[in-house]
Design a protein around this motif. Structure first.
Motif, PDB file in Angstrom:
ATOM      1  N   GLY A   1     -11.586 -93.890  32.777  1.00 45.90           N
ATOM      2  CA  GLY A   1     -10.786 -95.112  32.739  1.00 45.90           C
ATOM      3  C   GLY A   1     -10.655 -95.676  34.135  1.00 45.90           C
ATOM      4  N   PHE A   2      -9.707 -96.577  34.302  1.00 45.43           N
ATOM      5  CA  PHE A   2      -9.423 -97.104  35.631  1.00 45.43           C
ATOM      6  C   PHE A   2      -8.051 -97.752  35.601  1.00 45.43           C
ATOM      7  CE2 PHE A   2     -11.184-100.643  33.308  1.00 45.43           C
ATOM      8  CZ  PHE A   2     -10.483-101.756  33.755  1.00 45.43           C
ATOM      9  N   GLY A   3      -7.428 -97.813  36.769  1.00 45.79           N
ATOM     10  CA  GLY A   3      -6.128 -98.447  36.873  1.00 45.79           C
ATOM     11  C   GLY A   3      -6.192 -99.642  37.797  1.00 45.79           C
ATOM     12  N   ASN A   4      -5.035-100.090  38.211  1.00 47.09           N
ATOM     13  CA  ASN A   4      -4.924-101.192  39.163  1.00 47.09           C
ATOM     14  C   ASN A   4      -4.615-100.593  40.527  1.00 47.09           C
ATOM     15  OD1 ASN A   4      -4.298-103.408  40.698  1.00 47.09           O
ATOM     16  ND2 ASN A   4      -2.555-104.069  39.463  1.00 47.09           N
TER      17      ASN A   4
ATOM     18  N   ALA B   1      -8.151 -86.644  37.256  1.00 43.72           N
ATOM     19  CA  ALA B   1      -8.979 -87.669  36.636  1.00 43.72           C
ATOM     20  C   ALA B   1     -10.420 -87.186  36.499  1.00 43.72           C
ATOM     21  CB  ALA B   1      -8.926 -88.951  37.463  1.00 43.72           C
ATOM     22  N   TYR B   2     -11.126 -87.745  35.519  1.00 37.41           N
ATOM     23  CA  TYR B   2     -12.499 -87.341  35.222  1.00 37.41           C
ATOM     24  C   TYR B   2     -13.383 -88.573  35.076  1.00 37.41           C
ATOM     25  CZ  TYR B   2     -10.386 -82.827  33.842  1.00 37.41           C
ATOM     26  OH  TYR B   2      -9.692 -81.637  33.813  1.00 37.41           O
ATOM     27  N   HIS B   3     -14.660 -88.426  35.476  1.00 40.03           N
ATOM     28  CA  HIS B   3     -15.613 -89.534  35.302  1.00 40.03           C
ATOM     29  C   HIS B   3     -17.037 -89.008  35.434  1.00 40.03           C
ATOM     30  CE1 HIS B   3     -14.778 -94.014  35.238  1.00 40.03           C
ATOM     31  NE2 HIS B   3     -16.083 -93.950  34.997  1.00 40.03           N
ATOM     32  N   GLY B   4     -17.947 -89.651  34.746  1.00 45.26           N
ATOM     33  CA  GLY B   4     -19.366 -89.392  34.938  1.00 45.26           C
ATOM     34  C   GLY B   4     -19.939 -90.385  35.936  1.00 45.26           C
ATOM     35  N   ASP B   5     -20.763 -89.920  36.865  1.00 42.89           N
ATOM     36  CA  ASP B   5     -21.255 -90.836  37.889  1.00 42.89           C
ATOM     37  C   ASP B   5     -22.367 -91.743  37.392  1.00 42.89           C
ATOM     38  OD1 ASP B   5     -23.481 -89.172  37.846  1.00 42.89           O
ATOM     39  OD2 ASP B   5     -23.296 -88.521  39.940  1.00 42.89           O
TER      40      ASP B   5
ATOM     41  N   ALA C   1     -16.904 -96.418  40.174  1.00 40.31           N
ATOM     42  CA  ALA C   1     -16.261 -97.051  41.323  1.00 40.31           C
ATOM     43  C   ALA C   1     -14.885 -97.600  40.969  1.00 40.31           C
ATOM     44  CB  ALA C   1     -17.143 -98.170  41.869  1.00 40.31           C
ATOM     45  N   GLN C   2     -14.682 -97.993  39.712  1.00 42.04           N
ATOM     46  CA  GLN C   2     -13.398 -98.569  39.322  1.00 42.04           C
ATOM     47  C   GLN C   2     -12.299 -97.505  39.331  1.00 42.04           C
ATOM     48  OE1 GLN C   2     -13.494-101.054  35.863  1.00 42.04           O
ATOM     49  NE2 GLN C   2     -15.481-101.922  36.373  1.00 42.04           N
ATOM     50  N   GLN C   3     -12.587 -96.333  38.780  1.00 46.03           N
ATOM     51  CA  GLN C   3     -11.576 -95.285  38.804  1.00 46.03           C
ATOM     52  C   GLN C   3     -11.455 -94.696  40.219  1.00 46.03           C
ATOM     53  OE1 GLN C   3      -9.623 -92.373  35.810  1.00 46.03           O
ATOM     54  NE2 GLN C   3     -11.755 -91.745  35.970  1.00 46.03           N
TER      55      GLN C   3
ATOM     56  N   CYS D   1      -1.447 -93.367  49.547  1.00 48.31           N
ATOM     57  CA  CYS D   1       0.013 -93.475  49.636  1.00 48.31           C
ATOM     58  C   CYS D   1       0.693 -92.139  49.341  1.00 48.31           C
ATOM     59  CB  CYS D   1       0.546 -94.579  48.741  1.00 48.31           C
ATOM     60  SG  CYS D   1       0.129 -94.426  47.014  1.00 48.31           S
ATOM     61  N   GLY D   2      -0.047 -91.039  49.470  1.00 49.37           N
ATOM     62  CA  GLY D   2       0.568 -89.723  49.367  1.00 49.37           C
ATOM     63  C   GLY D   2       0.586 -89.116  47.993  1.00 49.37           C
ATOM     64  N   GLY D   3      -0.126 -89.707  47.040  1.00 51.56           N
ATOM     65  CA  GLY D   3      -0.168 -89.143  45.697  1.00 51.56           C
ATOM     66  C   GLY D   3      -1.001 -87.880  45.633  1.00 51.56           C
ATOM     67  N   THR D   4      -0.734 -87.076  44.604  1.00 53.55           N
ATOM     68  CA  THR D   4      -1.485 -85.847  44.378  1.00 53.55           C
ATOM     69  C   THR D   4      -2.499 -86.111  43.279  1.00 53.55           C
ATOM     70  OG1 THR D   4       0.426 -84.473  44.968  1.00 53.55           O
ATOM     71  CG2 THR D   4      -1.340 -83.413  43.711  1.00 53.55           C
ATOM     72  N   VAL D   5      -3.781 -86.115  43.630  1.00 52.64           N
ATOM     73  CA  VAL D   5      -4.804 -86.448  42.640  1.00 52.64           C
ATOM     74  C   VAL D   5      -6.078 -85.665  42.922  1.00 52.64           C
ATOM     75  CG1 VAL D   5      -5.445 -88.477  44.008  1.00 52.64           C
ATOM     76  CG2 VAL D   5      -6.159 -88.338  41.621  1.00 52.64           C
ATOM     77  N   GLU D   6      -6.654 -85.162  41.861  1.00 53.48           N
ATOM     78  CA  GLU D   6      -7.969 -84.510  41.913  1.00 53.48           C
ATOM     79  C   GLU D   6      -8.916 -85.314  41.046  1.00 53.48           C
ATOM     80  OE1 GLU D   6     -10.061 -80.117  41.220  1.00 53.48           O
ATOM     81  OE2 GLU D   6      -7.949 -80.430  40.713  1.00 53.48           O
ATOM     82  N   PHE D   7     -10.103 -85.601  41.566  1.00 52.42           N
ATOM     83  CA  PHE D   7     -11.081 -86.405  40.841  1.00 52.42           C
ATOM     84  C   PHE D   7     -12.293 -85.541  40.538  1.00 52.42           C
ATOM     85  CE2 PHE D   7     -13.595 -90.671  40.908  1.00 52.42           C
ATOM     86  CZ  PHE D   7     -13.441 -90.790  39.536  1.00 52.42           C
TER      87      PHE D   7
END
Length: 243
Positions: free
Chosen positions: A166-169, A183-187, A195-197, A207-213
């Motif tokens: 998916g993707f956000g703003n 988050a998950y994505h196929g390249d 690129a959107q996600q 901004c200091g968020g905790t995220v693994e892609f």
């Protein structure tokens, strides 16, 4: 950009709106069942699959709650379509999860509305033995977009999110910096380019968020298949608690 995709629905029509309403038991039962959630403030009712894990209907204990948002191909009147992918599919095939799972269905042509999801969650927390501090949201494609939007609009609703292809703003990503993301994505995705996600992930990290892609090399838009088989996903979700 349109993120609609073509999905072949392999299951026959099982439930109409009226049938789903009639199928709703007075109290939730163990297993996966059709359920209808009436919402306040004139918002449309939500039809969903509701999964109650073994032991969850016994009094005296609360359970984590996971909300699964499907993609564009599963919208409409056929509630069985929601079981084509993701957790409701795996539950239908015999898998058990250590949390309650609600898998709502969008009407044809609709998109996930954070205000409606927020209202749905408030009703579920009143109706079910769910722990408000351990609510997780996951979804694929259009549902992954819905997960990002929900976390940005109502970050206090969620303990963690796991959006898939998916993707956000990116401009709103910092609103969700308190919500850990996996988050998950196929390249090789040409429906929702990675690129959107990636832009949303980068904004959240900045901004200091905790995220693994997690990126799957060579995978197209069907990255939900390996994502929902990821052995680390459920333990990661279960380790999260609302900050």
């Amino acid at each position: 950009m349109s993120i609609d995709r073509r999905t072949v629905l392999m299951t026959p029509l099982l439930l109409t709106t009226g049938a789903a309403q009639a199928a709703q038991p007075q109290k939730p039962q163990e297993g996966q069942q059709a359920w209808t959630i009436s919402l306040p403030d004139g918002l449309p009712a939500v039809r969903c699959w509701l999964y109650m894990p073994p032991g969850s209907t016994k009094p005296g204990k609360t359970w984590p709650l996971a909300i699964f948002l499907h993609g564009s191909g599963e919208r409409g009147e056929n509630l069985d379509a929601v079981k084509v992918h993701g957790p409701p599919k795996h539950i239908a095939n015999g898998r058990h999860y250590p949390f309650i799972v609600c898998s709502p269905q969008l009407e044809a042509g609709a998109r996930w509305d954070p205000r409606r999801l927020h209202a749905m969650l408030q009703v579920l927390l009143k109706q079910l033995p769910a722990d408000a501090d351990r609510v997780y949201a996951t979804g694929l494609s259009l549902g992954g977009h819905g997960v990002w939007d929900w976390a940005a609009a109502f970050p206090n609703d969620l303990a963690a999110i796991a959006p898939v292809c998916g993707f956000g703003n990116p401009a709103a990503a910092c609103n969700a910096r308190q919500v850990p993301a996996r988050a998950y994505h196929g390249d090789a995705d040409t429906v929702v380019p990675i690129a959107q996600q990636q832009a949303t992930v980068n904004a959240l990290k900045a901004c200091g968020g905790t995220v693994e892609f997690i990126i799957y090399p060579g995978e197209g838009h069907g990255s939900w298949n390996p994502a929902y088989e990821d052995p680390a996903l459920v333990p990661w979700l279960m380790a999260q608690k609302r900050r």
